[in-house]
Design a protein around this motif. Structure first.
Motif, PDB file in Angstrom:
ATOM      1  N   TYR A 118     -12.490   4.627   3.418  1.00 15.45           N
ATOM      2  CA  TYR A 118     -12.922   5.862   4.070  1.00 15.45           C
ATOM      3  C   TYR A 118     -11.828   6.916   3.883  1.00 15.45           C
ATOM      4  O   TYR A 118     -10.667   6.578   3.648  1.00 15.45           O
ATOM      5  N   PRO A 119     -12.188   8.207   4.051  1.00 18.89           N
ATOM      6  CA  PRO A 119     -11.143   9.245   4.008  1.00 18.89           C
ATOM      7  C   PRO A 119     -10.101   9.063   5.109  1.00 18.89           C
ATOM      8  O   PRO A 119      -8.937   9.396   4.909  1.00 18.89           O
ATOM      9  N   ARG A 120     -10.548   8.551   6.283  1.00 17.06           N
ATOM     10  CA  ARG A 120      -9.628   8.264   7.382  1.00 17.06           C
ATOM     11  C   ARG A 120     -10.194   7.131   8.217  1.00 17.06           C
ATOM     12  O   ARG A 120     -11.416   6.968   8.320  1.00 17.06           O
TER      13      ARG A 120
ATOM     14  N   PHE B 266       0.855  -1.184   0.000  1.00 20.00           N
ATOM     15  CA  PHE B 266       0.000   0.000   0.000  1.00 20.00           C
ATOM     16  C   PHE B 266       0.889   1.232   0.000  1.00 20.00           C
ATOM     17  O   PHE B 266       2.105   1.145   0.189  1.00 20.00           O
ATOM     18  N   ASP B 267       0.255   2.385  -0.151  1.00 19.57           N
ATOM     19  CA  ASP B 267       1.022   3.629  -0.055  1.00 19.57           C
ATOM     20  C   ASP B 267       1.505   3.859   1.371  1.00 19.57           C
ATOM     21  O   ASP B 267       2.559   4.473   1.589  1.00 19.57           O
ATOM     22  N   ALA B 268       0.726   3.407   2.355  1.00 23.42           N
ATOM     23  CA  ALA B 268       1.125   3.518   3.753  1.00 23.42           C
ATOM     24  C   ALA B 268       0.346   2.496   4.570  1.00 23.42           C
ATOM     25  O   ALA B 268      -0.800   2.160   4.227  1.00 23.42           O
ATOM     26  N   VAL B 269       0.967   1.993   5.635  1.00 27.98           N
ATOM     27  CA  VAL B 269       0.275   1.117   6.581  1.00 27.98           C
ATOM     28  C   VAL B 269       0.597   1.601   7.995  1.00 27.98           C
ATOM     29  O   VAL B 269       1.633   2.226   8.241  1.00 27.98           O
TER      30      VAL B 269
ATOM     31  N   ALA C  42      -4.530   0.735   6.305  1.00 23.73           N
ATOM     32  CA  ALA C  42      -3.743   0.863   5.080  1.00 23.73           C
ATOM     33  C   ALA C  42      -4.326   1.962   4.199  1.00 23.73           C
ATOM     34  O   ALA C  42      -5.543   2.141   4.136  1.00 23.73           O
ATOM     35  N   ARG C  43      -3.426   2.676   3.495  1.00 20.36           N
ATOM     36  CA  ARG C  43      -3.856   3.760   2.610  1.00 20.36           C
ATOM     37  C   ARG C  43      -3.440   3.490   1.170  1.00 20.36           C
ATOM     38  O   ARG C  43      -2.297   3.125   0.894  1.00 20.36           O
ATOM     39  N   SER C  44      -4.403   3.687   0.263  1.00 21.34           N
ATOM     40  CA  SER C  44      -4.140   3.675  -1.178  1.00 21.34           C
ATOM     41  C   SER C  44      -4.629   5.000  -1.731  1.00 21.34           C
ATOM     42  O   SER C  44      -5.844   5.286  -1.672  1.00 21.34           O
ATOM     43  N   GLY C  45      -3.715   5.832  -2.209  1.00 24.10           N
ATOM     44  CA  GLY C  45      -4.111   7.170  -2.635  1.00 24.10           C
ATOM     45  C   GLY C  45      -4.607   7.972  -1.452  1.00 24.10           C
ATOM     46  O   GLY C  45      -3.919   8.097  -0.441  1.00 24.10           O
ATOM     47  N   ASP C  46      -5.841   8.493  -1.543  1.00 21.22           N
ATOM     48  CA  ASP C  46      -6.410   9.282  -0.451  1.00 21.22           C
ATOM     49  C   ASP C  46      -7.366   8.467   0.411  1.00 21.22           C
ATOM     50  O   ASP C  46      -8.004   9.024   1.317  1.00 21.22           O
TER      51      ASP C  46
END
Length: 446
Positions: A102-104, A65-68, A84-88
């Motif tokens: 979700y956004p967050r 992912f972009d971030a975990v 985990a984040r993919s894009g926004d």
């Protein structure tokens, strides 16, 4: 790899079978993110490469992912979750399956029985809801971040939510009474069986505990709250006229200058109650209403499982010592914080200590061999043997009843509660690091 060892220790014949299994590489840059499962047998960490991040679980790399963030094991160690984040867009991943976007999202939280997973999520319109087992609940203006409270058996869930400008505890999906604000530090407390609930709330310029829906007397401030193990008794810290006191079973105890945060403690049978308090510049343990000896500071306090023994860590004249059943132990340079431990049968007691450059454990009043560092002291479930980790020079190893394991590592890791976890009656687990690889090690003691 397996080794079978035989040795005669203080508990008689001790036979150890040690098995290690290499999980894979474990370079220094991933170690800060590493988490260990409660049973001490599973390991997860974050690995970064090419601008992406991926969780490595039990030696197996997961999806990138972009971030975990916020890696969590369930209490039974069977489940694993993270954000985990993919894009926004963010999601919670459980068992390699991503949930809704979700956004967050907040950190995932498992119920104590591991059957439920909850987290706070921001909706596209900026509201918040609590998602339980991938099902979103009602939306609110705000939810107190990172504060989801399951009952001890996992059947009930509570959190603080903002509704029309007022804060409410939402209990099992139902908002309770409105308040200007809720006690973040006090949180929401459940009795062991989950039938009783308490929380702190602001009332005008003062604070009250709300117990089972009933507001209690107002104070300038309130602190730690707890139910006794059987749920019949209550205790909390409260300030009135600039002085702190304990409110025990709805009765104010004598005023004091300060009460140590988190020190309120019921015995397992609920018959005894202790806490650490300051008066006149000195700290004392208050045990069943009686103040003990004066010290410069008081550390960990602990009842034995059968409630018949009580120990605490104290500081005097810059040195440290342990008081067991009212008797002071030897004076030491340092006593390891959080290392006091009774055996499961309550007959044995030990802790970690240091004098000068030497660290050692004291068990049943006997000083064990000296090492550079020691930690993770615990007793086996049958109370027969004690085990701990030690370092000597650049080597780390385990010691069982004074006998060192021949397996040597650069570091030893286990769950972050200062104990080796026994998964069964005679086996404990940990992770050993050597040559930038990590090994799962199981020691069976017979």
């Amino acid at each position: 790899m397996a080794l079978v060892l035989g040795a005669t220790g203080v508990s008689g014949q001790v036979n150890r079978q040690v098995r290690e299994s290499r999980l894979g590489p474990f370079p220094p840059e991933v170690r800060q993110s590493a988490v260990v499962s409660p049973d001490g047998r599973r390991l997860a960490y974050v690995q970064s490469a090419g601008g992406k991040q991926a969780v490595v679980l039990d030696g197996q790399e997961q999806s990138a992912f972009d971030a975990v963030a916020a890696l969590r094991f369930s209490p039974d160690s069977q489940w694993f979750a993270y954000a985990a984040r993919s894009g926004d867009a963010w999601q919670v991943v459980v068992g390699e399956k991503g949930q809704a976007l979700y956004p967050r999202v907040g950190a995932p939280r498992f119920s104590p029985d591991s059957s439920r997973l909850a987290y706070i999520a921001m909706t596209p319109d900026g509201l918040r809801n609590v998602v339980v087992n991938n099902k979103p609940g009602e939306s609110y203006e705000q939810i107190l971040e990172g504060r989801l409270y399951f009952s001890p058996q996992g059947a009930r869930l509570a959190f603080g939510a903002l509704i029309a400008g007022k804060w409410h505890v939402v209990l099992d999906g139902e908002p309770q009474a409105a308040h200007p604000f809720l006690g973040v530090g006090t949180g929401v407390a459940f009795s062991t069986d989950g039938t009783r609930v308490a929380y702190a709330a602001m009332d005008g310029e003062q604070w009250r505990m709300v117990i089972d829906g009933e507001p209690q007397p107002a104070y300038e401030n309130v602190g730690q709250f707890l139910f006794s193990p059987d749920g019949t008794r209550t205790a909390y810290a409260a300030m009135k006229a600039g002085k702190w006191r304990v409110v025990l079973d709805a009765s104010d105890q004598p005023p004091l200058d300060a009460i140590a945060e988190g020190s309120l403690l019921f015995s397992p049978d609920g018959k005894h109650f202790a806490y650490s308090a300051q008066a006149g510049g000195a700290w004392r343990v208050v045990f069943d209403g009686e103040q003990g000896e004066a010290f410069e500071d008081i550390g960990q306090m602990l009842f034995s499982p059968n409630s018949e023994h009580f120990a605490y860590q104290a500081m005097a004249a810059g040195a440290q010592l342990v008081v067991l059943d009212g008797k002071q132990g030897r004076v030491l340079d340092r006593v390891g914080g959080g290392t006091l431990v009774f055996s499961p049968n309550s007959a044995r007691f030990g802790y970690v200590a240091r004098i000068g450059d030497a660290s050692f454990v004291l068990v049943d009043g006997v000083r064990k061999p000296r090492y550079d560092m020691v930690g993770y002291l615990t007793f086996s479930p049958d109370s027969r043997v004690c085990a701990y980790a030690a370092t000597k020079g650049a080597e780390a190893f385990t010691v069982v009843d004074d006998h060192e394991s021949p397996l040597r590592y650069q570091q030893i890791w286990t769950v972050p509660d200062a104990r080796f976890p026994f998964s069964v009656r005679d086996a404990f687990h940990y992770f050993g690091l050597k040559d930038d690889s990590v090994y799962l090690v199981t020691e069976q003691v017979r």
